[in-house]
Design an enzyme around this catalytic site. Structure first.
Site, PDB file in Angstrom:
ATOM      1  N   CYS A 140       0.805  -1.222   0.000  1.00 41.31           N
ATOM      2  CA  CYS A 140       0.000   0.000   0.000  1.00 41.31           C
ATOM      3  C   CYS A 140       0.840   1.276   0.000  1.00 41.31           C
ATOM      4  CB  CYS A 140      -0.978  -0.001   1.171  1.00 41.31           C
ATOM      5  SG  CYS A 140      -0.240   0.025   2.810  1.00 41.31           S
ATOM      6  N   HIS A 175      -2.688   0.974   7.528  1.00 35.77           N
ATOM      7  CA  HIS A 175      -2.956   0.945   6.091  1.00 35.77           C
ATOM      8  C   HIS A 175      -2.927   2.379   5.579  1.00 35.77           C
ATOM      9  CE1 HIS A 175      -4.500  -0.195   2.253  1.00 35.77           C
ATOM     10  NE2 HIS A 175      -5.682   0.374   2.416  1.00 35.77           N
ATOM     11  N   SER A 192      -4.815  -2.945  -1.714  1.00 35.74           N
ATOM     12  CA  SER A 192      -5.051  -3.650  -0.456  1.00 35.74           C
ATOM     13  C   SER A 192      -5.424  -5.088  -0.783  1.00 35.74           C
ATOM     14  CB  SER A 192      -6.192  -2.977   0.325  1.00 35.74           C
ATOM     15  OG  SER A 192      -6.609  -3.773   1.425  1.00 35.74           O
TER      16      SER A 192
END
Length: 335
Positions: A140, A175, A192
């Site tokens: 990511c 994330h 993702s």
């Protein structure tokens, strides 16, 4: 990419820096970073396969099967998207996201491109260019840097880092996506394991609407969103020696009411708009740019730590009703 952090949230108010850490964490499982550039050196290559043998259900058999087969099918190399002059911004963003998907998520346990957040923007752009040349799977954070590069020439489009910390079954996970804003609407680019934790079309009226969209996605995987970190708009100058401001606002979602969160996000939106009118530092001369080279192959760039005083704290803690997770205690859902 999500990195769990064991321990209380109060103990980990700061995110760990990538640089200097040989082994990071990804969904409860250690993962490594290729710090030697490309092509991958032999030690990193062998370490990757040893790690695959440890984390894959098939163990060492998978590595032997792949490495022992000399007749693998040819993998097509994705093409960097090109646009017609009449293409709209949403159409361009969809093409960029399709390209990022085609690179695929990196499940090997070894991140191929070393991303140091303290590097100047021009050095990170060099890494993004290398991603397009090598066409390797990415995580990511790499997708955010690639997204900045791909969107750099889209007129009227602003970009900013948007990262999340979630909690599940005793662990914290990280994330990050690239937030985008154009024509009064927000969206996001990224990658993702989960389809609804990356691309968001350019259709959200406010930053609050965008954050709530991600929060709902986290709830679908039994994750509780605990922190949101939002950076400032990223410069469009590919030769800029500015550093990306990754955490202009750090918001404790579990300590804020919905109305308090909305006000904090509105304040951050105003801060981003104010930055557009501020002049950027001068870019380096042509000779200086030529001497900088690729960050993966040349000397490291100067490092500047962003002090906590530069970040916006969030409000007082509120009491939340905790959902029972006894039936899934000890099991980690990786998102």
């Amino acid at each position: 990419m999500l990195r769990p952090v064991v321990g209380s949230l109060e103990q980990r108010d700061e995110e760990p820096e990538e640089e200097g850490e040989e082994e990071l964490r990804d969904g409860g499982v250690p993962f490594y970073v290729n710090r030697g550039g490309l092509p991958v050196d032999e030690d990193t290559w062998e370490r990757m396969w040893r790690h695959v043998a440890r984390i894959h259900p098939s163990g060492d058999a998978l590595g032997k099967e792949i490495r022992g087969n000399a007749d693998h099918p040819k993998i097509p190399m994705p093409s960097v998207p090109a646009y017609q002059p009449t293409a709209t911004t949403p159409q361009r963003l969809e093409a960029m996201q399709k390209y990022i998907r085609e690179l695929q998520y990196n499940h090997t346990g070894t991140q191929f491109f070393e991303i140091k957040k303290s590097r100047p923007l021009t050095a990170l752009i060099d890494i993004a260019k290398e991603m397009t040349r090598e066409a390797l799977p990415i995580k990511c954070l790499e997708a955010v840097i690639l997204g900045i590069y791909l969107t750099n020439n889209v007129p009227g489009l602003e970009r900013f880092p948007l990262s999340f910390q979630s909690h599940f079954s005793g662990n914290h996970f990280h994330h990050i996506v690239l937030g985008v804003h154009s024509g009064g609407r927000f969206g996001a680019l990224g990658i993702s394991r989960r389809e609804d934790l990356m691309f968001k079309p350019l259709e959200f009226r406010t930053l609050m609407d965008l954050v709530q969209e991600f929060e709902g996605a986290y709830r679908g995987y039994w994750h509780t969103l605990s922190k949101v970190r939002i950076g400032q708009y990223v410069s469009h100058d590919p030769h800029s020696v500015e550093q990306i401001e990754w955490k202009h606002s750090v918001l404790d979602v579990d300590k804020l009411t919905k109305e308090e969160l909305r006000k904090e996000l509105e304040r951050h939106t105003r801060d981003m708009r104010l930055k557009i009118g501020k002049p950027a530092p001068p870019s380096p001369t042509k000779d200086r740019r030529n001497s900088m080279g690729s960050p993966l192959r040349g000397p490291s760039s100067p490092i500047r730590r962003i002090s906590r005083g530069e970040r916006r704290p969030s409000g007082e803690k509120k009491v939340l009703e905790q959902k029972s997770s006894a039936d899934i205690n000890g099991y980690q859902i990786r998102v």
